[in-house]
Design a protein around this motif. Structure first.
Motif, PDB file in Angstrom:
ATOM      1  N   GLY A 130     -12.842  16.034 -12.880  1.00 40.71           N
ATOM      2  CA  GLY A 130     -13.062  16.954 -13.993  1.00 40.71           C
ATOM      3  C   GLY A 130     -12.012  18.034 -14.103  1.00 40.71           C
ATOM      4  N   ILE A 131     -10.851  17.805 -13.499  1.00 41.37           N
ATOM      5  CA  ILE A 131      -9.767  18.789 -13.542  1.00 41.37           C
ATOM      6  C   ILE A 131      -8.899  18.490 -14.762  1.00 41.37           C
ATOM      7  CG2 ILE A 131      -7.751  19.716 -12.344  1.00 41.37           C
ATOM      8  CD1 ILE A 131      -9.167  18.838  -9.711  1.00 41.37           C
ATOM      9  N   THR A 132      -8.763  19.466 -15.632  1.00 38.71           N
ATOM     10  CA  THR A 132      -7.964  19.299 -16.841  1.00 38.71           C
ATOM     11  C   THR A 132      -6.855  20.354 -16.860  1.00 38.71           C
ATOM     12  OG1 THR A 132      -9.452  20.731 -18.072  1.00 38.71           O
ATOM     13  CG2 THR A 132      -9.922  18.369 -18.136  1.00 38.71           C
ATOM     14  N   GLY A 133      -6.094  20.354 -17.904  1.00 36.03           N
ATOM     15  CA  GLY A 133      -5.042  21.355 -18.065  1.00 36.03           C
ATOM     16  C   GLY A 133      -3.655  20.832 -17.763  1.00 36.03           C
ATOM     17  N   HIS A 134      -3.540  19.598 -17.319  1.00 35.88           N
ATOM     18  CA  HIS A 134      -2.212  19.019 -17.079  1.00 35.88           C
ATOM     19  C   HIS A 134      -1.624  18.566 -18.418  1.00 35.88           C
ATOM     20  CE1 HIS A 134      -5.386  15.999 -16.566  1.00 35.88           C
ATOM     21  NE2 HIS A 134      -4.571  15.212 -17.249  1.00 35.88           N
ATOM     22  N   PRO A 135      -0.315  18.509 -18.523  1.00 34.04           N
ATOM     23  CA  PRO A 135       0.303  18.072 -19.786  1.00 34.04           C
ATOM     24  C   PRO A 135      -0.099  16.638 -20.133  1.00 34.04           C
ATOM     25  CG  PRO A 135       1.956  18.943 -18.256  1.00 34.04           C
ATOM     26  CD  PRO A 135       0.668  18.851 -17.504  1.00 34.04           C
ATOM     27  N   ASP A 136      -0.178  16.341 -21.407  1.00 33.36           N
ATOM     28  CA  ASP A 136      -0.506  14.980 -21.847  1.00 33.36           C
ATOM     29  C   ASP A 136       0.516  13.965 -21.336  1.00 33.36           C
ATOM     30  OD1 ASP A 136      -2.749  15.866 -23.205  1.00 33.36           O
ATOM     31  OD2 ASP A 136      -1.721  15.997 -25.141  1.00 33.36           O
ATOM     32  N   SER A 137       1.737  14.415 -21.116  1.00 33.11           N
ATOM     33  CA  SER A 137       2.806  13.518 -20.679  1.00 33.11           C
ATOM     34  C   SER A 137       2.756  13.209 -19.178  1.00 33.11           C
ATOM     35  CB  SER A 137       4.165  14.122 -21.022  1.00 33.11           C
ATOM     36  OG  SER A 137       4.325  15.365 -20.343  1.00 33.11           O
ATOM     37  N   THR A 164       6.261   4.841 -23.216  1.00 33.82           N
ATOM     38  CA  THR A 164       4.896   4.912 -23.737  1.00 33.82           C
ATOM     39  C   THR A 164       4.738   6.112 -24.655  1.00 33.82           C
ATOM     40  OG1 THR A 164       4.042   3.810 -21.773  1.00 33.82           O
ATOM     41  CG2 THR A 164       2.456   5.050 -23.109  1.00 33.82           C
ATOM     42  N   MET A 165       5.317   7.248 -24.274  1.00 31.07           N
ATOM     43  CA  MET A 165       5.256   8.437 -25.128  1.00 31.07           C
ATOM     44  C   MET A 165       5.943   8.173 -26.460  1.00 31.07           C
ATOM     45  SD  MET A 165       5.560  11.704 -22.547  1.00 31.07           S
ATOM     46  CE  MET A 165       7.132  11.256 -21.868  1.00 31.07           C
ATOM     47  N   ALA A 166       7.113   7.497 -26.422  1.00 26.86           N
ATOM     48  CA  ALA A 166       7.830   7.179 -27.659  1.00 26.86           C
ATOM     49  C   ALA A 166       7.007   6.234 -28.528  1.00 26.86           C
ATOM     50  CB  ALA A 166       9.186   6.562 -27.328  1.00 26.86           C
ATOM     51  N   TYR A 167       6.357   5.253 -27.911  1.00 25.36           N
ATOM     52  CA  TYR A 167       5.524   4.311 -28.654  1.00 25.36           C
ATOM     53  C   TYR A 167       4.348   5.030 -29.305  1.00 25.36           C
ATOM     54  CZ  TYR A 167       2.222   0.548 -29.597  1.00 25.36           C
ATOM     55  OH  TYR A 167       1.351  -0.298 -30.204  1.00 25.36           O
ATOM     56  N   ARG A 168       3.693   5.916 -28.548  1.00 25.64           N
ATOM     57  CA  ARG A 168       2.567   6.668 -29.109  1.00 25.64           C
ATOM     58  C   ARG A 168       3.013   7.543 -30.281  1.00 25.64           C
ATOM     59  NH1 ARG A 168      -0.267   8.724 -23.491  1.00 25.64           N
ATOM     60  NH2 ARG A 168      -1.161   6.727 -22.897  1.00 25.64           N
TER      61      ARG A 168
END
Length: 115
Positions: free
Chosen positions: A92-99, A106-110
């Motif tokens: 349940g740890i959040t706050g990290h970058p989406d990348s 994969t980022m370019a494809y998205r």
């Protein structure tokens, strides 16, 4: 990265024979210090390398070069980040970058799909 940097001078790299350091695996300060040292040492001239892999009971030696091995290490780092991301989300740890843990391709494809 440490294996690559250690083998750079003599031109022979073995990821299979890496030094194990339980302290670095459990001590955040030690791990951050190791990462900072790696970053300081990464900028080197390209050169030919021999990469040794254990295949069963015999070594296999492959021709490579420093820049190609930097790319291998980067991709392997992203793979480990993806595993870390799964654990973070499971706890349940959040706050990290989406990348975080996502390959550049994969980022370019998205990004392309979102347009």
């Amino acid at each position: 990265y440490q294996c690559l940097l250690s083998g750079y001078e003599d031109g022979r790299v073995s990821y299979d024979h890496r030094k194990r350091d339980p302290g670095m695996e459990t001590d955040v300060v030690m791990a951050v210090s190791a990462i900072e040292e790696i970053i300081e040492r990464l900028d080197r001239d390209d050169r030919e390398l021999q990469v040794e892999h254990e295949l069963g009971d015999r070594p296999v030696i492959l021709a490579s070069n420093y820049r190609r091995e930097i790319m291998y290490n980067l991709e392997h780092t992203i793979h480990h980040q993806a595993l870390i991301k799964v654990a973070l989300l499971d706890f349940g740890i959040t706050g990290h970058p989406d990348s975080f843990g996502v390959a550049p391709s994969t980022m370019a494809y998205r990004k392309k799909c979102a347009q």
